[in-house]
Design a protein around this motif. Structure first.
Motif, PDB file in Angstrom:
ATOM      1  N   ALA A  67       0.840  -1.192   0.000  1.00 25.33           N
ATOM      2  CA  ALA A  67       0.000   0.000   0.000  1.00 25.33           C
ATOM      3  C   ALA A  67       0.879   1.248   0.000  1.00 25.33           C
ATOM      4  CB  ALA A  67      -0.905  -0.004   1.229  1.00 25.33           C
ATOM      5  N   PRO A  68       0.512   2.266  -0.784  1.00 24.66           N
ATOM      6  CA  PRO A  68       1.349   3.472  -0.851  1.00 24.66           C
ATOM      7  C   PRO A  68       1.399   4.208   0.476  1.00 24.66           C
ATOM      8  CG  PRO A  68      -0.732   3.815  -2.004  1.00 24.66           C
ATOM      9  CD  PRO A  68      -0.680   2.362  -1.656  1.00 24.66           C
ATOM     10  N   LEU A  69       2.601   4.657   0.837  1.00 31.48           N
ATOM     11  CA  LEU A  69       2.811   5.417   2.065  1.00 31.48           C
ATOM     12  C   LEU A  69       3.513   6.725   1.738  1.00 31.48           C
ATOM     13  CD1 LEU A  69       4.168   2.656   4.499  1.00 31.48           C
ATOM     14  CD2 LEU A  69       1.870   3.627   4.474  1.00 31.48           C
ATOM     15  N   PRO A  70       3.233   7.794   2.465  1.00 28.93           N
ATOM     16  CA  PRO A  70       3.973   9.040   2.254  1.00 28.93           C
ATOM     17  C   PRO A  70       5.380   8.909   2.816  1.00 28.93           C
ATOM     18  CG  PRO A  70       2.481   9.271   4.121  1.00 28.93           C
ATOM     19  CD  PRO A  70       2.192   7.927   3.509  1.00 28.93           C
ATOM     20  N   PRO A  71       6.377   9.557   2.186  1.00 29.06           N
ATOM     21  CA  PRO A  71       7.738   9.516   2.734  1.00 29.06           C
ATOM     22  C   PRO A  71       7.817  10.349   4.011  1.00 29.06           C
ATOM     23  CG  PRO A  71       7.636  11.026   0.877  1.00 29.06           C
ATOM     24  CD  PRO A  71       6.290  10.364   0.950  1.00 29.06           C
ATOM     25  N   PRO A  72       8.846  10.131   4.839  1.00 32.47           N
ATOM     26  CA  PRO A  72       9.004  10.914   6.072  1.00 32.47           C
ATOM     27  C   PRO A  72       9.049  12.419   5.829  1.00 32.47           C
ATOM     28  CG  PRO A  72      10.441   9.015   6.107  1.00 32.47           C
ATOM     29  CD  PRO A  72       9.845   9.069   4.734  1.00 32.47           C
ATOM     30  N   PHE A  73       9.684  12.840   4.715  1.00 32.43           N
ATOM     31  CA  PHE A  73       9.620  14.242   4.321  1.00 32.43           C
ATOM     32  C   PHE A  73       9.396  14.295   2.814  1.00 32.43           C
ATOM     33  CE2 PHE A  73      14.156  13.136   4.265  1.00 32.43           C
ATOM     34  CZ  PHE A  73      14.553  13.569   3.011  1.00 32.43           C
ATOM     35  N   SER A  74       9.047  15.445   2.319  1.00 35.15           N
ATOM     36  CA  SER A  74       8.646  15.563   0.926  1.00 35.15           C
ATOM     37  C   SER A  74       9.836  15.368  -0.006  1.00 35.15           C
ATOM     38  CB  SER A  74       8.010  16.934   0.678  1.00 35.15           C
ATOM     39  OG  SER A  74       7.589  17.059  -0.660  1.00 35.15           O
ATOM     40  N   GLY A  75       9.902  14.203  -0.647  1.00 33.12           N
ATOM     41  CA  GLY A  75      10.953  13.941  -1.618  1.00 33.12           C
ATOM     42  C   GLY A  75      10.575  14.501  -2.980  1.00 33.12           C
ATOM     43  N   LYS A  76      11.586  14.880  -3.762  1.00 29.30           N
ATOM     44  CA  LYS A  76      11.326  15.423  -5.099  1.00 29.30           C
ATOM     45  C   LYS A  76      10.914  14.327  -6.081  1.00 29.30           C
ATOM     46  CE  LYS A  76      12.373  19.722  -4.162  1.00 29.30           C
ATOM     47  NZ  LYS A  76      13.566  20.379  -4.715  1.00 29.30           N
ATOM     48  N   ALA A  77      11.416  13.100  -5.854  1.00 30.98           N
ATOM     49  CA  ALA A  77      11.143  11.994  -6.781  1.00 30.98           C
ATOM     50  C   ALA A  77      10.102  11.049  -6.195  1.00 30.98           C
ATOM     51  CB  ALA A  77      12.425  11.231  -7.085  1.00 30.98           C
ATOM     52  N   LYS A  78       9.263  10.508  -7.068  1.00 28.14           N
ATOM     53  CA  LYS A  78       8.259   9.527  -6.668  1.00 28.14           C
ATOM     54  C   LYS A  78       8.602   8.127  -7.155  1.00 28.14           C
ATOM     55  CE  LYS A  78       4.374  12.799  -6.546  1.00 28.14           C
ATOM     56  NZ  LYS A  78       3.036  13.113  -7.107  1.00 28.14           N
ATOM     57  N   SER A  79       9.477   8.039  -8.148  1.00 27.04           N
ATOM     58  CA  SER A  79       9.854   6.730  -8.688  1.00 27.04           C
ATOM     59  C   SER A  79      11.298   6.795  -9.175  1.00 27.04           C
ATOM     60  CB  SER A  79       8.920   6.311  -9.830  1.00 27.04           C
ATOM     61  OG  SER A  79       8.919   7.294 -10.852  1.00 27.04           O
ATOM     62  N   ILE A  80      11.878   5.621  -9.390  1.00 34.08           N
ATOM     63  CA  ILE A  80      13.273   5.509  -9.824  1.00 34.08           C
ATOM     64  C   ILE A  80      13.361   4.602 -11.053  1.00 34.08           C
ATOM     65  CG2 ILE A  80      15.604   4.756  -9.205  1.00 34.08           C
ATOM     66  CD1 ILE A  80      14.883   5.094  -6.293  1.00 34.08           C
ATOM     67  N   ILE A  81      14.148   5.031 -12.021  1.00 37.36           N
ATOM     68  CA  ILE A  81      14.577   4.162 -13.117  1.00 37.36           C
ATOM     69  C   ILE A  81      16.095   4.091 -13.035  1.00 37.36           C
ATOM     70  CG2 ILE A  81      14.699   3.790 -15.606  1.00 37.36           C
ATOM     71  CD1 ILE A  81      12.100   5.351 -15.891  1.00 37.36           C
ATOM     72  N   TYR A  82      16.619   2.921 -12.745  1.00 36.93           N
ATOM     73  CA  TYR A  82      18.063   2.739 -12.558  1.00 36.93           C
ATOM     74  C   TYR A  82      18.593   1.923 -13.728  1.00 36.93           C
ATOM     75  CZ  TYR A  82      22.412   2.093  -9.862  1.00 36.93           C
ATOM     76  OH  TYR A  82      23.713   2.111  -9.430  1.00 36.93           O
ATOM     77  N   LEU A  83      19.529   2.495 -14.481  1.00 37.08           N
ATOM     78  CA  LEU A  83      20.128   1.839 -15.644  1.00 37.08           C
ATOM     79  C   LEU A  83      21.521   1.363 -15.254  1.00 37.08           C
ATOM     80  CD1 LEU A  83      19.284   4.683 -18.216  1.00 37.08           C
ATOM     81  CD2 LEU A  83      17.811   2.787 -17.522  1.00 37.08           C
ATOM     82  N   HIS A  84      21.684   0.051 -15.082  1.00 36.37           N
ATOM     83  CA  HIS A  84      22.978  -0.501 -14.666  1.00 36.37           C
ATOM     84  C   HIS A  84      23.631  -1.212 -15.851  1.00 36.37           C
ATOM     85  CE1 HIS A  84      25.834  -2.151 -11.611  1.00 36.37           C
ATOM     86  NE2 HIS A  84      26.009  -3.042 -12.582  1.00 36.37           N
ATOM     87  N   MET A  85      24.827  -0.749 -16.200  1.00 37.92           N
ATOM     88  CA  MET A  85      25.580  -1.342 -17.296  1.00 37.92           C
ATOM     89  C   MET A  85      26.508  -2.411 -16.705  1.00 37.92           C
ATOM     90  SD  MET A  85      24.301   0.566 -19.729  1.00 37.92           S
ATOM     91  CE  MET A  85      22.818   0.667 -18.718  1.00 37.92           C
ATOM     92  N   ALA A  86      26.055  -3.647 -16.697  1.00 37.13           N
ATOM     93  CA  ALA A  86      26.772  -4.738 -16.031  1.00 37.13           C
ATOM     94  C   ALA A  86      28.063  -5.071 -16.769  1.00 37.13           C
ATOM     95  CB  ALA A  86      25.877  -5.966 -15.938  1.00 37.13           C
ATOM     96  N   GLY A  87      29.177  -4.993 -16.038  1.00 36.16           N
ATOM     97  CA  GLY A  87      30.479  -5.229 -16.617  1.00 36.16           C
ATOM     98  C   GLY A  87      31.385  -4.020 -16.498  1.00 36.16           C
ATOM     99  N   ALA A  88      30.784  -2.829 -16.313  1.00 38.03           N
ATOM    100  CA  ALA A  88      31.495  -1.584 -16.037  1.00 38.03           C
ATOM    101  C   ALA A  88      32.029  -0.903 -17.294  1.00 38.03           C
ATOM    102  CB  ALA A  88      32.632  -1.810 -15.034  1.00 38.03           C
ATOM    103  N   PRO A  89      31.312   0.112 -17.799  1.00 37.59           N
ATOM    104  CA  PRO A  89      31.779   0.854 -18.976  1.00 37.59           C
ATOM    105  C   PRO A  89      32.976   1.730 -18.642  1.00 37.59           C
ATOM    106  CG  PRO A  89      29.779   1.854 -18.090  1.00 37.59           C
ATOM    107  CD  PRO A  89      29.990   0.574 -17.326  1.00 37.59           C
ATOM    108  N   SER A  90      33.777   2.017 -19.641  1.00 35.25           N
ATOM    109  CA  SER A  90      34.969   2.847 -19.455  1.00 35.25           C
ATOM    110  C   SER A  90      34.600   4.324 -19.419  1.00 35.25           C
ATOM    111  CB  SER A  90      35.968   2.599 -20.584  1.00 35.25           C
ATOM    112  OG  SER A  90      37.012   3.563 -20.533  1.00 35.25           O
ATOM    113  N   GLN A  91      34.865   4.958 -18.291  1.00 35.51           N
ATOM    114  CA  GLN A  91      34.619   6.395 -18.157  1.00 35.51           C
ATOM    115  C   GLN A  91      35.555   7.196 -19.049  1.00 35.51           C
ATOM    116  OE1 GLN A  91      36.199   4.477 -16.062  1.00 35.51           O
ATOM    117  NE2 GLN A  91      38.002   5.521 -15.238  1.00 35.51           N
ATOM    118  N   LEU A  92      36.706   6.615 -19.391  1.00 38.58           N
ATOM    119  CA  LEU A  92      37.716   7.337 -20.168  1.00 38.58           C
ATOM    120  C   LEU A  92      37.369   7.422 -21.651  1.00 38.58           C
ATOM    121  CD1 LEU A  92      40.803   5.753 -18.405  1.00 38.58           C
ATOM    122  CD2 LEU A  92      39.958   8.094 -18.129  1.00 38.58           C
TER     123      LEU A  92
END
Length: 502
Positions: A67-92
């Motif tokens: 069941a949906p619950l309010p956060p302890p304080f007002s967060g700016k985000a309501k949902s998350i999309i996390y894109l994980h590149m498994a194996g670790a891309p080169s920052q360089l």
């Protein structure tokens, strides 16, 4: 005997077992004794122990832990999309522009970079490897983005870069666990599970936490990186598929009508409810909720996981091809899922381990091809969320489990057949966008070789504390009691990254 009669027969047998002397003697020490010790160990009466150990208000969430619950304080985000590149891309080759490194290309690595260091595969003195991509500054922020990501360069002003992220795990499995659960060892809840536990979900016909994979394989750490750990299992990620049935066994077998299915589930949950009233185990509540959720998902999942009906301009924007298991399709599905009220969507794309052992694992060819697979869709995801008014309340996170070395890998002292980089823990780049993140920000500075962070370094725990803050949680107070002490996602670490907050 039909299925309903079997269920009630099993219940009758279980009740008889619970009343036998053998069963009592076998369990009395651990259960009756445990309840007797509750006031001493936990400072509460036995009937309060369940509530205290779970941290849930059972009167409100008995049969609906999502069941949906309010956060302890007002967060700016309501949902998350996390894109994980498994194996670790080169920052360089992507975001951390190092022209000085190019001057040292093919020269012996300075001893100062090797002294006291351990690498996954590098041995002896390797050669330095200059950037294999061309960099330009883009947008009003002047963000450096390479020609490997031409589409993303156009939306660089929407994101905040973290350029000096570091970890202490240089093997894929432990590093992925650390990045996703806050611990390199098994048993801890994933980030998505923590958020879903704390906030529930807006759509009761869909899981609160959905996982989508691409690249042909799952991450090295396996499904534990979206597991619920010691949290009730209802908060674990539900893996869906972009190809074939979104969820296995979604369709009922032949001869099973919708009404019959409902009656079966009602009977099962009646048994489970009686067990909960007897034992007070919150995992029974999770089981009840999962049966109910599975029943409702049969109606909603096929519609939300179908991208065929999306307009042509959306398919063109993302570069999607319906019917395939692809990162592009998963990005579009992620938008649809958060649009429908799903709390957390995690995308895992496999194939970013560029050691230089073959063509696909090369830093100049294989990495460029992988970037072609993600460049358009991840950029489209930001644009699509923005045009629908969803980006302001959706936090998008991108990154791998660690970075890559500025030296060329010489596995066991031998030069590889292709250009490649070893695992690197001291400095790598991630980015965040959307709900509560400052647009066009860049935080963190690395040395001239991109080897180490020299200012504004970010730990994995810092990243987690900032994500939780944007969702409305103080990471130090967001805990769950387990094995006699309160646990939290960030353990005893973590500092908020104030500079990237809007």
């Amino acid at each position: 005997m039909n299925s309903l009669e079997k269920l009630f027969a099993e219940l009758a047998v279980q009740k008889l077992q619970n009343q036998t002397r053998r069963h009592f003697l076998m369990d009395c020490v651990s259960k009756v004794g445990g309840l007797a010790m509750a006031p001493l160990l936990f400072g509460c009466e036995p009937e309060q122990l369940i509530k205290k150990s779970t941290g849930l208000n059972l009167s409100e969430r008995d049969l609906n832990p999502l069941a949906p619950l309010p956060p302890p304080f007002s967060g700016k985000a309501k949902s998350i999309i996390y894109l994980h590149m498994a194996g670790a891309p080169s920052q360089l080759e992507l975001f951390d522009y190092k022209p000085e490194l190019a001057k040292y290309h093919d020269k012996d690595c300075p001893e100062s970079l090797l002294e006291g260091r351990k690498f996954a595969f590098i041995r002896g003195v390797p050669k330095m490897l200059g950037p294999q991509a061309k960099f330009e500054q883009h947008g009003q922020s002047g963000a450096w983005v390479s020609d490997y990501l031409p589409h993303f360069a156009k939306v660089a002003d929407e994101v905040a870069f973290l350029k000096a992220v570091h970890t202490d795990q240089f093997n894929h499995g432990p590093a992925q666990l650390f990045m996703q659960t806050g611990s390199p060892r098994l048993g801890r809840p994933s980030l998505g599970s923590w958020v879903t536990y704390g906030l529930g979900t807006e759509n009761q016909n869909l899981p609160g936490f959905v996982v989508l994979t691409s690249g042909g394989k799952t991450p090295d750490a396996g499904k534990s990186i979206w597991g619920s750990g010691f949290l009730p299992s209802v908060y674990q990620g539900v893996q869906c598929r972009a190809k074939g049935d979104p969820v296995l066994y979604l369709e009922d077998p032949s001869g099973m009508s919708r009404d019959l299915k409902k009656n079966v589930i009602s009977a099962i949950n009646q048994v489970n409810q009686e067990d909960f009233e007897t034992f007070g185990d919150p995992e029974i509540l999770a089981r009840i909720n999962q049966y109910e959720m599975a029943y409702r998902m049969q109606i909603e999942v096929p519609e939300v996981m179908n991208i065929n009906d999306e307009p042509e301009h959306i398919h063109e924007l993302y570069g999607t091809k319906p019917g395939e298991e692809a990162f592009a399709n998963n990005c579009l599905l992620a938008r649809k899922l958060v649009e429908k009220g799903v709390r957390v969507v995690q995308l895992y794309d496999w194939g970013w381990d560029t050691h230089g052992t073959d063509h696909d694992g090369s830093i100049d060819k294989g990495l460029r091809n992988k970037c072609r697979e993600i460049d358009r869709p991840m950029s489209a995801l930001l644009l699509d969320l923005k045009q629908r008014g969803l980006l302001e309340e959706t936090l998008v996170v991108w990154g791998g489990e660690f970075g890559r070395t500025p030296m060329q890998e010489n596995r066991e002292g031998k030069v590889q057949g292709f250009m490649g980089r070893d695992h690197h823990v001291d400095a790598f780049t991630m980015w965040m966008a959307g709900g509560g993140v400052r647009k066009g920000a860049s935080y963190g500075i690395t040395d001239d070789f991109g080897f180490s962070g020299i200012d504004e370094r970010v730990s994995v725990h810092d990243l987690h504390s900032t994500i939780l803050h944007l969702m409305g949680f103080n990471h130090e107070k967001f805990t769950y009691d387990f094995q006699g002490r309160p646990f939290r996602l960030t353990d005893v670490h973590g500092e908020l990254i104030h500079s990237i907050l809007a």
